[in-house]
Design an enzyme around this catalytic site. Structure first.
Site, PDB file in Angstrom:
ATOM      1  N   CYS A 253     -45.478 -49.662 -89.291  1.00 27.87           N
ATOM      2  CA  CYS A 253     -44.405 -49.199 -90.169  1.00 27.87           C
ATOM      3  C   CYS A 253     -45.064 -48.415 -91.308  1.00 27.87           C
ATOM      4  CB  CYS A 253     -43.691 -50.450 -90.681  1.00 27.87           C
ATOM      5  SG  CYS A 253     -42.414 -50.150 -91.876  1.00 27.87           S
TER       6      CYS A 253
ATOM      7  N   HIS B 245     -25.504 -50.093 -92.344  1.00 29.65           N
ATOM      8  CA  HIS B 245     -25.267 -51.262 -93.226  1.00 29.65           C
ATOM      9  C   HIS B 245     -23.817 -51.522 -93.602  1.00 29.65           C
ATOM     10  CE1 HIS B 245     -29.537 -51.185 -93.509  1.00 29.65           C
ATOM     11  NE2 HIS B 245     -29.585 -50.175 -94.344  1.00 29.65           N
TER      12      HIS B 245
ATOM     13  N   CYS C  54     -30.703 -47.491-102.872  1.00 30.32           N
ATOM     14  CA  CYS C  54     -29.866 -48.472-102.166  1.00 30.32           C
ATOM     15  C   CYS C  54     -30.018 -49.811-102.898  1.00 30.32           C
ATOM     16  CB  CYS C  54     -30.290 -48.595-100.706  1.00 30.32           C
ATOM     17  SG  CYS C  54     -30.197 -47.017 -99.829  1.00 30.32           S
TER      18      CYS C  54
ATOM     19  N   GLY D 166     -39.789 -45.050 -98.823  1.00 27.51           N
ATOM     20  CA  GLY D 166     -39.352 -43.665 -98.905  1.00 27.51           C
ATOM     21  C   GLY D 166     -38.368 -43.246 -97.830  1.00 27.51           C
ATOM     22  N   GLU D 167     -37.738 -42.116 -98.088  1.00 28.80           N
ATOM     23  CA  GLU D 167     -36.758 -41.565 -97.149  1.00 28.80           C
ATOM     24  C   GLU D 167     -37.401 -40.357 -96.460  1.00 28.80           C
ATOM     25  OE1 GLU D 167     -33.871 -42.067 -95.617  1.00 28.80           O
ATOM     26  OE2 GLU D 167     -34.124 -40.050 -94.813  1.00 28.80           O
TER      27      GLU D 167
ATOM     28  N   CYS E 252     -32.649 -52.615-101.788  1.00 31.36           N
ATOM     29  CA  CYS E 252     -33.990 -52.214-101.332  1.00 31.36           C
ATOM     30  C   CYS E 252     -34.979 -52.202-102.492  1.00 31.36           C
ATOM     31  CB  CYS E 252     -33.906 -50.827-100.700  1.00 31.36           C
ATOM     32  SG  CYS E 252     -35.521 -50.115-100.315  1.00 31.36           S
TER      33      CYS E 252
ATOM     34  N   GLU F 157     -47.795 -47.968 -98.784  1.00 33.31           N
ATOM     35  CA  GLU F 157     -47.890 -49.222 -98.050  1.00 33.31           C
ATOM     36  C   GLU F 157     -47.579 -49.030 -96.581  1.00 33.31           C
ATOM     37  OE1 GLU F 157     -46.782 -52.941-100.321  1.00 33.31           O
ATOM     38  OE2 GLU F 157     -45.648 -51.413-101.372  1.00 33.31           O
TER      39      GLU F 157
ATOM     40  N   SER G 264     -36.528 -43.341 -89.332  1.00 33.33           N
ATOM     41  CA  SER G 264     -35.390 -44.102 -89.847  1.00 33.33           C
ATOM     42  C   SER G 264     -34.860 -43.385 -91.077  1.00 33.33           C
ATOM     43  CB  SER G 264     -35.843 -45.515 -90.221  1.00 33.33           C
ATOM     44  OG  SER G 264     -34.782 -46.233 -90.825  1.00 33.33           O
TER      45      SER G 264
ATOM     46  N   CYS H 155     -38.752 -44.226-103.854  1.00 36.37           N
ATOM     47  CA  CYS H 155     -37.619 -43.559-103.200  1.00 36.37           C
ATOM     48  C   CYS H 155     -36.567 -43.311-104.257  1.00 36.37           C
ATOM     49  CB  CYS H 155     -37.038 -44.431-102.086  1.00 36.37           C
ATOM     50  SG  CYS H 155     -35.656 -43.633-101.222  1.00 36.37           S
TER      51      CYS H 155
ATOM     52  N   CYS I  60     -39.217 -55.314 -94.266  1.00 34.20           N
ATOM     53  CA  CYS I  60     -38.506 -54.124 -94.706  1.00 34.20           C
ATOM     54  C   CYS I  60     -37.888 -54.338 -96.073  1.00 34.20           C
ATOM     55  CB  CYS I  60     -37.374 -53.786 -93.744  1.00 34.20           C
ATOM     56  SG  CYS I  60     -37.958 -53.126 -92.218  1.00 34.20           S
TER      57      CYS I  60
ATOM     58  N   SER J 207     -29.667 -45.986 -90.914  1.00 33.57           N
ATOM     59  CA  SER J 207     -29.481 -47.223 -91.682  1.00 33.57           C
ATOM     60  C   SER J 207     -28.043 -47.244 -92.173  1.00 33.57           C
ATOM     61  CB  SER J 207     -30.459 -47.252 -92.855  1.00 33.57           C
ATOM     62  OG  SER J 207     -31.782 -47.281 -92.352  1.00 33.57           O
TER      63      SER J 207
HETATM   64  N1  SAH Z   1     -35.352 -44.677 -96.192  1.00 32.87           N
HETATM   65  C1  SAH Z   1     -35.278 -44.963 -94.800  1.00 32.87           C
HETATM   66  C2  SAH Z   1     -36.496 -45.648 -94.233  1.00 32.87           C
HETATM   67  C3  SAH Z   1     -37.154 -46.701 -95.093  1.00 32.87           C
HETATM   68  S1  SAH Z   1     -36.222 -48.193 -95.323  1.00 32.87           S
HETATM   69  C4  SAH Z   1     -34.028 -45.760 -94.488  1.00 32.87           C
HETATM   70  O1  SAH Z   1     -33.363 -46.206 -95.423  1.00 32.87           O
HETATM   71  O2  SAH Z   1     -33.713 -45.885 -93.313  1.00 32.87           O
HETATM   72  C5  SAH Z   1     -36.417 -48.957 -93.723  1.00 32.87           C
HETATM   73  C6  SAH Z   1     -35.316 -49.944 -93.370  1.00 32.87           C
HETATM   74  O3  SAH Z   1     -35.411 -51.117 -94.190  1.00 32.87           O
HETATM   75  C7  SAH Z   1     -33.927 -49.376 -93.566  1.00 32.87           C
HETATM   76  O4  SAH Z   1     -33.113 -49.679 -92.451  1.00 32.87           O
HETATM   77  C8  SAH Z   1     -33.477 -50.116 -94.796  1.00 32.87           C
HETATM   78  O5  SAH Z   1     -32.097 -50.164 -94.903  1.00 32.87           O
HETATM   79  C9  SAH Z   1     -34.117 -51.467 -94.591  1.00 32.87           C
HETATM   80  N2  SAH Z   1     -34.169 -52.284 -95.796  1.00 32.87           N
HETATM   81  C10 SAH Z   1     -34.285 -51.853 -97.056  1.00 32.87           C
HETATM   82  N3  SAH Z   1     -34.293 -52.893 -97.917  1.00 32.87           N
HETATM   83  C11 SAH Z   1     -34.171 -54.011 -97.173  1.00 32.87           C
HETATM   84  C12 SAH Z   1     -34.135 -55.390 -97.489  1.00 32.87           C
HETATM   85  N4  SAH Z   1     -34.233 -55.823 -98.744  1.00 32.87           N
HETATM   86  N5  SAH Z   1     -34.022 -56.272 -96.475  1.00 32.87           N
HETATM   87  C13 SAH Z   1     -33.949 -55.828 -95.192  1.00 32.87           C
HETATM   88  N6  SAH Z   1     -33.981 -54.549 -94.829  1.00 32.87           N
HETATM   89  C14 SAH Z   1     -34.088 -53.630 -95.815  1.00 32.87           C
HETATM   90 FE1  SF4 Z   2     -34.745 -45.382-100.006  1.00 32.15          FE
HETATM   91 FE2  SF4 Z   2     -34.377 -46.338 -97.496  1.00 32.15          FE
HETATM   92 FE3  SF4 Z   2     -34.755 -47.997 -99.611  1.00 32.15          FE
HETATM   93 FE4  SF4 Z   2     -32.460 -46.651 -99.409  1.00 32.15          FE
HETATM   94  S1  SF4 Z   2     -33.235 -48.232 -97.976  1.00 32.15           S
HETATM   95  S2  SF4 Z   2     -33.675 -46.898-101.276  1.00 32.15           S
HETATM   96  S3  SF4 Z   2     -33.185 -44.728 -98.543  1.00 32.15           S
HETATM   97  S4  SF4 Z   2     -36.218 -46.538 -98.792  1.00 32.15           S
END
Ligand code: SAH
Ligand code: SF4
Length: 343
Positions: free
Chosen positions: A98, A215, A109, A160-161, A112, A85, A190, A105, A332, A213
């Site tokens: 993006c 948080h 988290c 993904g990471e 997510c 995506e 990121s 992934c 996101c 990231s």
């Molecule tokens: N894996 C990487 C990049 C993909 S996630 C990372 O974690 O940074 C991209 C961003 O979206 C990250 O900052 C992540 O924490 C944020 N994100 C993930 N789930 C989210 C959600 N439900 N609401 C808002 N931001 C979120």
């Molecule tokens: Fe993976 Fe980033 Fe989502 Fe964490 S926030 S599960 S590292 S995509």
């Protein structure tokens, strides 16, 4: 599928064609991408036809539009079924894409959607670059109202990471910069905080932007929200981010997804401010996009503003990010779950 070949290896794909044809095709793929091979006007019809439906390494399964046509989400489907995506966000003076670096992934988290879905596979460099080429072609050939016809920024904030798929992401970045002519400063990686990956990225020749990231600003809370924190705790992440800043001269951004009464407290603001000041980092606050499986709720606008002011009072640069594409689950952390259910 020409994007799955390295730009330097296209000659293998074209076989008997003269070398200027290879150059022409490379230009169509990377300099002035087109949505359809039919539009590769200086190539012979036969060659255009043979590229035909294999131009993109995925099918466009869903295309959705929001925010008066200035947000677009694509769900691309690779031949093996992997979902990829990407979301394009247009503004008056810039257009940011993006992109995804993995299908799913593995890092789980809690908040997510991608993490809740689990890991499917790494994306190949060509699959990563093709997302960018597709958005470029879209902006050039179709465009968005009131948005430049040129892609200005790429962020690895989709599924993904990126630093868990290091070598392929590195190769994708190399192609974006060396073949497509993007500037390193317009690319942002990121990461959830894969410390060895940050250290490797610091050794690469390109000064791409790094976003961490975070948080949560203490290990107890962060390990709960971001399980990989148990392996790479905050102090180690901060040290690696500081080293990145020192090496590249690029300020690191700190991503903070706002969760009601979880990480939007004054206590967290205090601790975050200390980290952000030491790093001289910029904090981006974004309201949580609630996902079906996450226990957390989004912070209210009032609590987000209070948190932002608390950071400012403590000398920290902070931006409250807009939540583009909410109504099409393009924001996101919402990538994948909805499409996953619809399959
Ligand atoms: N894996 C990487 C990049 C993909 S996630 C990372 O974690 O940074 C991209 C961003 O979206 C990250 O900052 C992540 O924490 C944020 N994100 C993930 N789930 C989210 C959600 N439900 N609401 C808002 N931001 C979120
Ligand atoms: Fe993976 Fe980033 Fe989502 Fe964490 S926030 S599960 S590292 S995509």
């Amino acid at each position: 599928m020409p994007y799955l070949h390295a730009p330097e290896d296209l000659v293998q794909l074209l076989g008997d064609e003269p070398s200027y044809r290879v150059d022409q095709l490379r230009d169509w793929l990377y300099q002035t991408p087109v949505l359809d091979a039919v539009d590769m006007t200086n190539l012979p019809t036969g060659l255009r036809e043979s590229i035909g439906s294999t131009l993109w390494p995925f099918a466009v399964e869903v295309e959705q539009s929001a925010d008066a046509g200035t947000t677009r989400k694509w769900l691309f489907r690779a031949p093996d079924g992997a979902a990829i995506e990407a979301v394009l966000m247009g503004y008056p003076r810039r257009a940011t894409l993006c992109i995804s670096s993995q299908a799913g992934c593995a890092l789980g988290c809690t908040f997510c959607a991608t993490g809740q879905f689990g890991f499917e596979r790494h994306l190949e460099p060509g699959e990563i670059v093709a997302q960018v080429a597709y958005a470029r072609a879209f902006l050039r050939q179709i465009g968005m109202p009131g948005v430049p016809g040129r892609l200005t920024n790429v962020v690895f904030m989709g599924m993904g990471e990126p630093l868990a798929n290091y070598d392929r992401v590195r190769e994708a970045i190399r192609r974006l910069i060396e073949t497509m002519g993007m500037s390193a400063r317009s690319v942002t990686v990121s990461t959830v905080g894969i410390v060895p990956g940050i250290r490797r990225l610091a050794e690469e020749p390109w000064p791409v932007n790094l976003a961490i990231s975070l948080h949560a600003a203490d290990d107890e809370l962060r390990s709960r929200l971001v399980p990989i924190n148990k392996r790479y705790p905050i102090a180690d992440l901060e040290t690696a981010a500081a080293a990145y800043y020192e090496k590249k001269g690029r300020r690191v951004s700190i991503e903070w997804t706002m969760m009601d009464h979880v990480n939007d407290t004054l206590e967290q603001a205090d601790k975050l401010a200390a980290i952000a000041r030491r790093l001289r980092g910029h904090v981006n606050l974004i309201a949580l996009n609630p996902t079906p499986l996450s226990p957390e709720r989004a912070s209210s606008r009032l609590r987000i503003d209070d948190f932002a002011h608390a950071l400012e009072d403590r000398g920290v640069n902070v931006t409250v990010r807009d939540t583009r594409g909410r109504d099409i689950d393009a924001a996101c952390g919402q990538l994948r779950v909805v499409s996953g259910i619809s399959r």
